[in-house]
Design an enzyme around this catalytic site. Structure first.
Site, PDB file in Angstrom:
ATOM      1  N   HIS A 101       0.854  -1.197   0.000  1.00 10.97           N
ATOM      2  CA  HIS A 101       0.000   0.000   0.000  1.00 10.97           C
ATOM      3  C   HIS A 101       0.888   1.244   0.000  1.00 10.97           C
ATOM      4  O   HIS A 101       1.357   1.669   1.068  1.00 10.97           O
ATOM      5  CB  HIS A 101      -0.864   0.047   1.264  1.00 10.97           C
ATOM      6  CG  HIS A 101      -1.960  -0.967   1.325  1.00 10.97           C
ATOM      7  ND1 HIS A 101      -3.078  -0.908   0.524  1.00 10.97           N
ATOM      8  CD2 HIS A 101      -2.136  -2.061   2.113  1.00 10.97           C
ATOM      9  CE1 HIS A 101      -3.895  -1.920   0.820  1.00 10.97           C
ATOM     10  NE2 HIS A 101      -3.348  -2.639   1.779  1.00 10.97           N
ATOM     11  N   HIS A 111      -1.444  -6.798  -4.747  1.00 11.13           N
ATOM     12  CA  HIS A 111      -1.479  -7.998  -3.916  1.00 11.13           C
ATOM     13  C   HIS A 111      -1.075  -9.179  -4.789  1.00 11.13           C
ATOM     14  O   HIS A 111      -1.420  -9.224  -5.968  1.00 11.13           O
ATOM     15  CB  HIS A 111      -2.890  -8.229  -3.368  1.00 11.13           C
ATOM     16  CG  HIS A 111      -3.160  -9.649  -2.991  1.00 11.13           C
ATOM     17  ND1 HIS A 111      -3.875 -10.516  -3.797  1.00 11.13           N
ATOM     18  CD2 HIS A 111      -2.782 -10.369  -1.905  1.00 11.13           C
ATOM     19  CE1 HIS A 111      -3.936 -11.705  -3.216  1.00 11.13           C
ATOM     20  NE2 HIS A 111      -3.286 -11.653  -2.075  1.00 11.13           N
ATOM     21  N   HIS A 145      -1.648  -6.078 -16.966  1.00 14.09           N
ATOM     22  CA  HIS A 145      -2.241  -7.274 -17.582  1.00 14.09           C
ATOM     23  C   HIS A 145      -1.328  -7.874 -18.637  1.00 14.09           C
ATOM     24  O   HIS A 145      -1.227  -9.096 -18.753  1.00 14.09           O
ATOM     25  CB  HIS A 145      -3.625  -6.941 -18.146  1.00 14.09           C
ATOM     26  CG  HIS A 145      -4.713  -7.034 -17.117  1.00 14.09           C
ATOM     27  ND1 HIS A 145      -5.339  -8.214 -16.808  1.00 14.09           N
ATOM     28  CD2 HIS A 145      -5.248  -6.098 -16.299  1.00 14.09           C
ATOM     29  CE1 HIS A 145      -6.230  -8.000 -15.843  1.00 14.09           C
ATOM     30  NE2 HIS A 145      -6.197  -6.716 -15.519  1.00 14.09           N
TER      31      HIS A 145
END
Lengths: 301, 301
Positions: A101, A111, A145
């Protein structure tokens, strides 16, 4: 390789990956302080049950991060074991789980986790990585991605793992909003060829550094205003809701009397909850809201 | 009175109590803004299923508060209905649920709710009130418990309800720390004399104003420092953990597709999570930690 070798190799790999990720964090934010806790656990019967190495991190740019490894084994609570449906009351599991974070709302939260589990005659792999951005930098999302798609390419699994991720990190109680913009996720993975599956998991997990740190680095010093931070804090609130209400890993960990501090290290430093919170119409934050939905980030699904 | 009359009387009572509590809040913090949402719901079969009146409140002294009433009825999801074990798939419920999170860490957070539920041939009452202070003002805790003990006295239920409360508002994953210093709590209450039970619930609920507002008023303008606030924000983090991981009401509400905004109005405006957080040794906050355990506040249990 037989199963015992795979277990050892996977465990060695995740501990090495922990080391590498912490090094990279230190390179980007040299101010970070790493608190390392080496812990041991007992299994359900009170026998030696393995343990872990938790690293809690804070710094000038990193509000809070956790990069945790563990290798645990032994007897399970029989009630919980029967829900696993493996015909055994024993477990052996190793893995890495991490969350970062940053302070700056222009930097996304990330994560990831990768794990190998054995119970009785059953073995499986699981893991993945997902991004929670707070600002509509579409190229960051495409980059994230793309890196995972490339890592998955040799195994032909990106489309499946991307879909599983879109369906997993969802706040069903918030009109099906996703926690972030997804990534990849797989669970109970066993193709029948365990050699290949382990090789795949290790190979994919190595993409983590390339998937996140370049994004973190390029956003780290960007200016931001109070509205950016307010939006970030509210989205972190939704992050807390997901982790405590829906995340199977969190609930599994707490139910099996895992180490609470290590499990809840995933929660953000500061967060905010406001009744019927909504970003300002026309703001970048309102634009961001539309991205917390399944979307084809590569334009080729 | 027959059951229909009791239901009507109880519903009327909780809506009147909502009004009274909001008036009292306005008297103490005239700056408050009340956002009222009147909502309707459909039951599981899509038929009219009642609704509620949610009041979300913020002000100069009140960071966030929710004072909510609802009366809901109709068909339940059969899976959920069977877990209630009443032999019916229908429900009728009315109640008030409220939470007040003041800014000043010298002012405790308070929560209360009172409800009447019918399903098939079964009726029961539930509710209570509990205090979550952030500063070791022991006389506040004694006053709070004293008020509820007095309200319970005619019915001889304080000791039972106090114990149920001590056992309910517990973060079992945090070494059995309580959320606050308790109060009273009762659930599935039906003594066999429903006239008496309803009268008791209504009578006890009327103690809310005397139990909390004098404490709020006397602490409202007290000075506080950063350490006080930091402790408060971390304890609010634990509040979030309890509500999302353990609170049956929250989970019941979300599982029965209740109105998410109204249910999660209980979460604090701002909160904080820090790995292995602990207050400074010798501080009032460390002293406060020892009070989050069952304790005889009246000295006569």
């Amino acid at each position: 390789m037989d199963i015992a070798d795979h277990k050892e190799a996977f465990s060695k790999h995740v501990y090495a990956l922990q080391e590498e990720i912490c090094k990279e964090l230190k390179r980007i934010d040299p101010s970070i302080v790493i608190t390392e806790d080496n812990w041991k656990r007992e299994d359900f019967k009170g026998n030696e049950g393995g343990g872990g190495r938790t690293r809690a991190i804070t710094g000038k740019f990193i509000e809070n991060a956790g990069v945790n490894c563990s290798t645990i084994y032994g007897e399970l609570d029989p009630k919980f074991a029967s829900s696993l449906n493996t015909g055994s009351t024993e477990i052996w599991a190793t893995g890495i789980s991490l969350i970062i974070h940053p302070y700056n709302p222009k930097c996304p939260t990330v994560h990831a986790n990768f794990r190998l589990i054995q119970s009785g005659e059953k073995f499986w792999l699981g893991g993945g990585a997902d991004l929670t951005p707070y600002y509509p930098y579409e190229n960051d999302f495409v980059d994230f991605h793309n890196t995972w798609a490339k890592a998955c390419e040799p195994y032909g699994v990106y489309n499946d793992f991307k879909k599983t991720c879109d369906e997993y990190f969802v706040n069903y109680h918030r009109d099906d909003e996703m926690r972030g913009i997804g990534g990849i996720f797989f669970d109970h993975f066993n193709s029948g060829d365990f050699d290949k599956d382990v090789e795949m998991s290790i190979s994919i997990s190595k993409a983590f550094i390339a998937s996140y740190f370049p994004i973190l680095e390029r956003r780290l010093n960007e200016a931001y205003n109070e509205a950016d931070e307010d939006f970030q804090l509210h989205r972190r609130g939704r992050y807390v809701e997901f982790n405590l209400l829906h995340d199977r890993g969190t609930i599994f960990g707490l139910k099996t009397k895992g180490r609470t501090s290590s499990i809840l290290i995933s929660l953000p430093g500061r967060c905010k909850f406001t009744y019927e919170y909504a970003p300002v119409p026309g703001s970048p934050h309102e634009k961001m809201m539309a991205y917390y939905r399944p979307k084809d980030w590569l334009g080729k699904l």
